[in-house]
Design an enzyme around this catalytic site. Structure first.
Site, PDB file in Angstrom:
ATOM      1  N   ASP A  68       0.816  -1.212   0.000  1.00  0.00           N
ATOM      2  CA  ASP A  68       0.000   0.000   0.000  1.00  0.00           C
ATOM      3  C   ASP A  68       0.847   1.258   0.000  1.00  0.00           C
ATOM      4  OD1 ASP A  68      -2.396  -1.454   0.066  1.00  0.00           O
ATOM      5  OD2 ASP A  68      -2.365  -1.570   2.247  1.00  0.00           O
ATOM      6  N   ARG A 114      -1.075   1.435  16.446  1.00  0.00           N
ATOM      7  CA  ARG A 114      -1.450   2.539  15.565  1.00  0.00           C
ATOM      8  C   ARG A 114      -1.499   3.900  16.277  1.00  0.00           C
ATOM      9  NH1 ARG A 114       0.421  -0.671  12.080  1.00  0.00           N
ATOM     10  NH2 ARG A 114      -1.003  -1.720  10.655  1.00  0.00           N
ATOM     11  N   ASP A 116      -7.889   0.178  10.956  1.00  0.00           N
ATOM     12  CA  ASP A 116      -6.725   1.022  11.193  1.00  0.00           C
ATOM     13  C   ASP A 116      -6.942   2.465  10.767  1.00  0.00           C
ATOM     14  OD1 ASP A 116      -5.171  -0.846  12.447  1.00  0.00           O
ATOM     15  OD2 ASP A 116      -4.085  -1.463  10.657  1.00  0.00           O
ATOM     16  N   SER A 164      -2.175 -10.370   3.599  1.00  0.00           N
ATOM     17  CA  SER A 164      -2.069  -9.072   4.261  1.00  0.00           C
ATOM     18  C   SER A 164      -1.567  -9.335   5.677  1.00  0.00           C
ATOM     19  CB  SER A 164      -3.436  -8.373   4.297  1.00  0.00           C
ATOM     20  OG  SER A 164      -3.354  -7.160   5.000  1.00  0.00           O
TER      21      SER A 164
END
Length: 408
Positions: free
Chosen positions: A18, A98, A127, A179
């Site tokens: 990404d 995060r 996220d 992922s």
């Protein structure tokens, strides 16, 4: 957002699929803006190797690699473990990383005079919420760019095609494109064959598990570990004083070798859908188990039950990206008070994915063998229980009489 005003962007950069394609995409779609890449090191290990060269080659002006590991352990992992917080059995490995990374993004964005912060989270994931709530907590007026909510790319297959068209090197292929998210606490796996809940995870397939082995491949002899805690915080492993970070890293090795900490769940995401994931958290699983065992000695009944109840709320706050909230801070303060007496030693036997109690000791133990014994004692008058039952059962007795009066 007025794109013409975006001249400098700070990007949360992992070097994965990404964020690798986001750098050229930002420059193509935001006036050839300057892109400053930021990688928060929360224990990804070799994933950080070669990031600077890759970031610069794909168009970033610079790369920050920030060592956040100690803060991650001491300010996020340990408070969550002390709270006993599990979200549907998930040990929150991605969730609490995060907010920490986002806080550092804001600090760098302010220092660099950036106009926006960008992340690579999809519009389907949790996220995006975790990053953006943390950004709002420290920079409420900062512009946020989320390419997955803007660009025409619809799948990871199309991402790979974009990367190939822009000569962006990737470590994955179409066949191995799970992922994943990795840090010193855990590794998550999603996608490919795991999208079908009917498919068994390929635990025995070489390369699938990265932090340990399948229980079937674990040794045929058990491994014993001994953990010392002070006020709910791990301070020693097998009699050797260590930092919490060192203990977690060592427990990852020991637990992984014994097939500990595998979790396969279909969880309820914050954004409303169900998602299947496989998690590896070997050291974390041991810590949760050991502290829970110690608490059976050191917490009274009502404290333990209330803590268990509020641990669900704590876990939901962490999972939902609400770390920087008054309620989370208040719950941590509550936990700190309860854990004041959770000091002692726990021994566990690890065997093929199992964690078996093998002894627990504490100077703060509320367990009194003389009171609990089935043998004769001189401290407990069993006749006292009759009066207790009479008073405790009084509401039941009164209700029964009322029911009988009304023919119920």
């Amino acid at each position: 957002m007025d794109k013409s005003k975006i001249k400098k962007v700070v990007l949360a950069y992992s070097g994965g699929l990404d964020t690798s394609i986001i750098i050229p995409w930002l420059k193509e779609n935001y006036n050839n803006c300057e892109v400053i890449a930021v990688s928060g090191d929360v224990g990804q290990g070799t994933e950080l190797d070669g990031l600077e060269e890759k970031a610069l080659k794909t168009g970033a002006s610079k790369l920050y690699v920030e060592d956040l590991t100690e803060e991650f352990v001491n300010d996020f992992i340990i408070p969550t473990v002390k709270a006993g917080a599990l979200y549907e059995e998930y040990m929150l490995g991605t969730s609490f990383a995060r907010p920490l990374i986002a806080k550092r993004l804001v600090e760098i964005a302010k220092a660099e005079g950036a106009d926006a912060i960008c992340h690579g989270c999809t519009g389907k994931g949790n996220d995006q919420v975790r990053f953006e709530l943390a950004i709002k907590a420290f920079a409420p007026d900062m512009a946020i760019i989320a390419p997955w909510r803007e660009w025409s790319i619809k799948s990871r297959e199309e991402e790979i095609e974009y990367a190939e068209a822009h000569n962006i090197p990737l470590k994955i292929t179409r066949e191995t494109n799970y992922s994943k998210d990795k840090n010193l606490w855990h590794l998550s796996h999603e996608g490919l064959d795991l999208e079908d809940p009917g498919n068994e995870p390929q635990y025995e397939k070489p390369g699938f598990l990265e932090m340990g082995v399948s229980p079937m491949q674990a040794p045929d002899t058990p491994t014993y570990v001994t953990l010392d805690f002070e006020k709910g915080v791990p301070v020693a492993l097998d009699g050797t004083k260590m930092s919490a970070k060192e203990i977690i890293l060592k427990l990852n090795e020991i637990g992984g070798a014994n097939g500990i900490g595998l979790l396969d769940i279909v969880e309820n995401r914050l954004v409303g859908m169900k998602c299947r994931g496989v998690y590896e958290t070997p050291g974390g699983a041991i810590l949760y188990k050991a502290l829970k065992v110690l608490e059976t000695l050191c917490l009274d009944k009502y404290a333990a039950h209330k803590k268990q109840e509020l641990s669900v709320t704590f876990a939901e706050l962490v999972y939902n990206g609400q770390w920087y909230t008054p309620l989370r801070a208040a719950l941590s303060a509550f936990v700190d008070v309860l854990e004041e007496n959770c000091t002692g030693t726990v021994r566990l036997k690890l065997y093929k994915g199992n964690m078996i109690n093998a002894g627990v000791w504490s100077d703060y133990s509320l367990y009194d063998p003389e009171i609990a014994t089935f043998d004769e004692d001189e401290v407990y008058n069993q006749a006292d229980s009759a009066g207790f039952i009479t008073l405790f059962g009084l509401p039941v007795k009164v209700q029964a009489k009322v029911n009988a009066k009304h023919g119920k």
